[in-house]
Design a protein around this motif. Structure first.
Motif, PDB file in Angstrom:
ATOM      1  N   MET A  48      31.968  -6.676 -46.111  1.00 31.97           N
ATOM      2  CA  MET A  48      33.238  -6.543 -46.038  1.00 31.97           C
ATOM      3  C   MET A  48      34.162  -7.533 -47.366  1.00 31.97           C
ATOM      4  SD  MET A  48      33.989  -4.345 -43.640  1.00 31.97           S
ATOM      5  CE  MET A  48      35.650  -4.682 -43.513  1.00 31.97           C
ATOM      6  N   ASN A  49      33.613  -8.317 -47.578  1.00 32.44           N
ATOM      7  CA  ASN A  49      34.153  -9.178 -48.629  1.00 32.44           C
ATOM      8  C   ASN A  49      33.925  -8.339 -49.958  1.00 32.44           C
ATOM      9  OD1 ASN A  49      34.885 -11.229 -47.007  1.00 32.44           O
ATOM     10  ND2 ASN A  49      33.256 -12.528 -47.368  1.00 32.44           N
ATOM     11  N   GLU A  52      36.241  -5.395 -49.759  1.00 35.61           N
ATOM     12  CA  GLU A  52      37.451  -5.906 -50.207  1.00 35.61           C
ATOM     13  C   GLU A  52      37.866  -6.049 -51.772  1.00 35.61           C
ATOM     14  OE1 GLU A  52      40.860  -8.530 -47.846  1.00 35.61           O
ATOM     15  OE2 GLU A  52      38.961  -9.609 -48.680  1.00 35.61           O
ATOM     16  N   LEU A  55      38.018  -3.168 -53.895  1.00 36.31           N
ATOM     17  CA  LEU A  55      39.207  -2.288 -53.825  1.00 36.31           C
ATOM     18  C   LEU A  55      40.261  -3.130 -54.306  1.00 36.31           C
ATOM     19  CD1 LEU A  55      40.198   0.117 -52.071  1.00 36.31           C
ATOM     20  CD2 LEU A  55      40.886  -1.512 -50.125  1.00 36.31           C
ATOM     21  N   LYS A  56      40.110  -4.433 -54.522  1.00 37.64           N
ATOM     22  CA  LYS A  56      41.221  -5.136 -55.203  1.00 37.64           C
ATOM     23  C   LYS A  56      41.191  -5.094 -56.765  1.00 37.64           C
ATOM     24  CE  LYS A  56      40.782  -9.793 -55.212  1.00 37.64           C
ATOM     25  NZ  LYS A  56      40.721 -11.135 -54.457  1.00 37.64           N
ATOM     26  N   PHE A 266      45.687  -3.004 -47.729  1.00 37.50           N
ATOM     27  CA  PHE A 266      44.836  -4.346 -47.646  1.00 37.50           C
ATOM     28  C   PHE A 266      45.101  -4.787 -46.271  1.00 37.50           C
ATOM     29  CE2 PHE A 266      45.041  -3.353 -52.164  1.00 37.50           C
ATOM     30  CZ  PHE A 266      43.836  -4.070 -52.543  1.00 37.50           C
ATOM     31  N   VAL A 269      42.389  -3.335 -44.187  1.00 38.25           N
ATOM     32  CA  VAL A 269      41.175  -4.003 -44.620  1.00 38.25           C
ATOM     33  C   VAL A 269      40.939  -5.215 -44.054  1.00 38.25           C
ATOM     34  CG1 VAL A 269      39.576  -4.305 -46.428  1.00 38.25           C
ATOM     35  CG2 VAL A 269      40.885  -2.493 -46.612  1.00 38.25           C
ATOM     36  N   LYS A 270      41.889  -5.809 -44.056  1.00 38.44           N
ATOM     37  CA  LYS A 270      41.860  -7.336 -43.284  1.00 38.44           C
ATOM     38  C   LYS A 270      41.641  -7.477 -42.043  1.00 38.44           C
ATOM     39  CE  LYS A 270      43.915 -11.791 -43.246  1.00 38.44           C
ATOM     40  NZ  LYS A 270      45.508 -12.758 -43.834  1.00 38.44           N
ATOM     41  N   LYS A 273      38.221  -6.136 -40.992  1.00 36.19           N
ATOM     42  CA  LYS A 273      37.190  -7.249 -41.491  1.00 36.19           C
ATOM     43  C   LYS A 273      37.250  -8.607 -40.168  1.00 36.19           C
ATOM     44  CE  LYS A 273      38.018 -10.446 -44.492  1.00 36.19           C
ATOM     45  NZ  LYS A 273      37.905 -10.843 -45.992  1.00 36.19           N
TER      46      LYS A 273
END
Length: 410
Positions: A48-49, A52, A55-56, A266, A269-270, A273
C-alpha cells in the motif's frame, strides 16, 4: 519484584508447557496467529505504501503541488522565487498559468486542463516526469503554438506528433452579436508524455506566452507561481509560510495546492490503507485472546505450584511477573518470526510472484513495494502492547491464589 526469579520460573514453565497438551495447542495457535498477523501487516502495508508513493509520483509529479495566486502582476517575481526556494521543503518555484479548456481534433473533442510554462525554468519538472516520451519541454517555443499532450488524451483524440488540434479556452471569451465566442487557437502536437495515471487523459502543456495569448491576457504578466515540494503531502503546512513571504513585501496573495483537485483520491487511498491495517491488526488481537486462554489454563494447572511458591516467600508482584513473562515470551517469538517472514516476503514478493506466474497488475508489471521502518516500529510496539495487556488478567488471577485454600487437600 524479583524479575530475575520470575523470569527464571516463567521460562521453566514455558519449557514444560507440553505437560498440558491442550494448553500447548492453544499456545501454538497464539504464536502462529501473531506470526501471520505481523507478516501480513508488513506485506500489505508495504504494498500500500508503494502504491501510494507511485500514485504520488505519477500524479503529483505532473500537476502543481502548491500554487501562489497574486491579485496584481509580480514585478520582481525572480526575487520572490529566490525567497520561496529558501523555505524548508521547497525545491523550486516557476511561473505558471492554467486554464480549463476543450481540445478538438478532426475525430474527437475532450475537456482538459492547460498549463502554460516557461520550459527554461522547468528543470525540476523534467526530472520528475520520468515517463516523458518522444519530446521534452524544450520543444515548446513562444509563438510556435505547440502543445504536449498526455498519452491517453492523444489516443482519444486520435492524434500523434505533428498533428494539429484546436484548443478553446473558457477564459478570454468575447461577446458578439451572435453571443459569446470562446478564445481558440490551433496548436501543433509537439510531444506526448505518459505518467501511467489519470493525468494522461486530462493535461496539456503549452508555452507560457502562448497560453496568455489563448486566454487574451496582457503578455509578460506573471501572477501565478507553481512550487515543487520535497514532500507534496507537506503542502498544507507550507501555505501560511508561503503567504507570509509575500505579505512581508506588501503583496497580497492566496495559495492553493494539489488537495483541491486530487485530495479526494489520496484520502480514499489513505482510508483504504488504514482499513486494511485495522483488519489485519484484528488477527493479532485474536492471537492475543489465545494467549489469555493458554495462560488461564496454565494458571489453573499451576495453582498448587503458585501456592507453594507463595508459602516460600514469593511476592504477589513476582507471581504476576512470572505469568506476564511467560505470555510475553510467546508474543515475542511470534513477533520475531513474523518480522523475519514479513520482511523476507516483502523484499522478494515480485520474484516469488513471477516464479509462480502470478501478475496482479498485468503482464510485465511488478507490485511497487516500499518498506517504512517507522511503520515497522509501530507494528512492533502495537503488537507488544496488545499482547502485554492480554497477559494481565491471567497474571492477576494467579496473584490472587490463596495458599491455604489451594493446599487444603494436598
Amino acid at each position: 519484584m524479583n524479575f530475575a526469579l520470575s523470569a527464571h520460573i516463567g521460562f521453566r514453565y514455558w519449557r514444560a508447557r507440553k505437560a498440558n497438551a491442550f494448553a500447548s495447542f492453544i499456545t501454538f495457535f497464539a504464536v502462529s496467529g501473531i506470526l501471520l498477523g505481523v507478516a501480513a501487516l508488513i506485506v500489505v502495508s508495504s504494498v500500500m505504501n508503494g502504491l501510494e508513493g507511485q500514485l504520488k509520483q505519477r500524479i503529483l509529479g505532473a500537476v502543481p503541488q502548491l500554487t501562489v495566486h497574486s491579485e496584481q502582476a509580480l514585478t520582481d517575481w525572480e526575487a520572490n522565487v529566490t525567497d520561496l526556494t529558501r523555505l524548508p521543503g521547497v525545491l523550486a518555484a516557476t511561473p505558471s498559468i492554467s486554464t480549463q479548456a476543450m481540445v478538438q481534433s478532426p475525430s474527437n473533442i475532450s475537456a482538459i486542463q492547460v498549463y502554460g510554462i516557461y520550459p527554461e525554468y522547468e528543470k525540476v519538472l523534467e526530472g520528475k516526469m520520468q515517463g516523458m516520451l518522444n519530446t521534452h519541454f524544450g520543444e515548446l517555443e513562444a509563438g510556435k503554438y505547440r502543445v504536449i499532450l498526455g498519452s491517453e488524451l492523444a489516443r482519444r483524440l486520435g492524434v500523434s506528433i505533428g498533428d494539429k488540434v484546436r484548443i478553446l479556452s473558457v477564459e478570454g471569451v468575447v461577446y458578439s452579436p451572435l453571443g459569446p465566442v470562446p478564445s481558440q487557437r490551433k496548436f501543433v502536437v509537439a510531444g506526448i508524455f505518459e505518467m501511467g495515471s489519470q493525468v494522461d487523459a486530462s493535461l496539456a502543456y503549452v508555452h507560457y506566452e502562448d497560453a496568455q495569448r489563448l486566454m487574451r491576457q496582457a503578455p509578460g504578466e506573471i501572477k501565478h507561481l507553481r512550487l515543487y515540494l520535497a514532500d507534496p503531502f507537506n503542502a498544507e503546512n507550507l501555505n501560511t509560510k508561503v503567504e507570509s513571504q509575500f505579505t512581508s513585501h506588501g503583496i497580497k496573495v492566496s495559495t492553493s495546492d494539489w488537495r483541491d483537485t486530487y485530495g479526494h483520491l489520496f484520502s480514499a487511498v489513505k482510508m483504504e490503507k488504514n482499513m486494511m491495517s485495522l483488519m489485519l491488526s484484528l488477527i493479532i488481537a485474536v492471537a492475543a485472546f489465545n494467549i489469555v486462554s493458554a495462560l488461564v489454563m496454565m494458571v489453573v494447572d499451576k495453582t498448587t505450584d503458585v501456592a507453594v511458591l507463595k508459602t516460600q516467600g514469593l511476592s504477589t508482584s513476582s507471581v504476576m511477573g512470572l505469568f506476564i513473562f511467560q505470555g510475553s515470551l510467546n508474543a515475542i517469538i511470534g513477533l520475531i518470526l513474523g518480522l523475519v517472514i514479513g520482511i523476507g516476503l516483502t523484499l522478494n514478493l515480485n520474484t516469488m510472484m513471477n516464479s509462480v506466474g502470478i501478475s496482479i497488475l498485468g503482464a510485465g508489471q511488478s507490485l511497487p513495494v516500499q518498506l517504512e521502518w517507522s511503520q515497522m516500529g509501530w507494528i512492533v510496539l502495537g503488537t507488544l502492547v496488545i499482547t502485554f495487556c492480554a497477559t494481565i488478567y491471567p497474571a492477576l488471577r494467579a496473584a490472587k491464589v490463596q495458599p491455604a485454600t489451594a493446599l487444603r487437600y494436598e
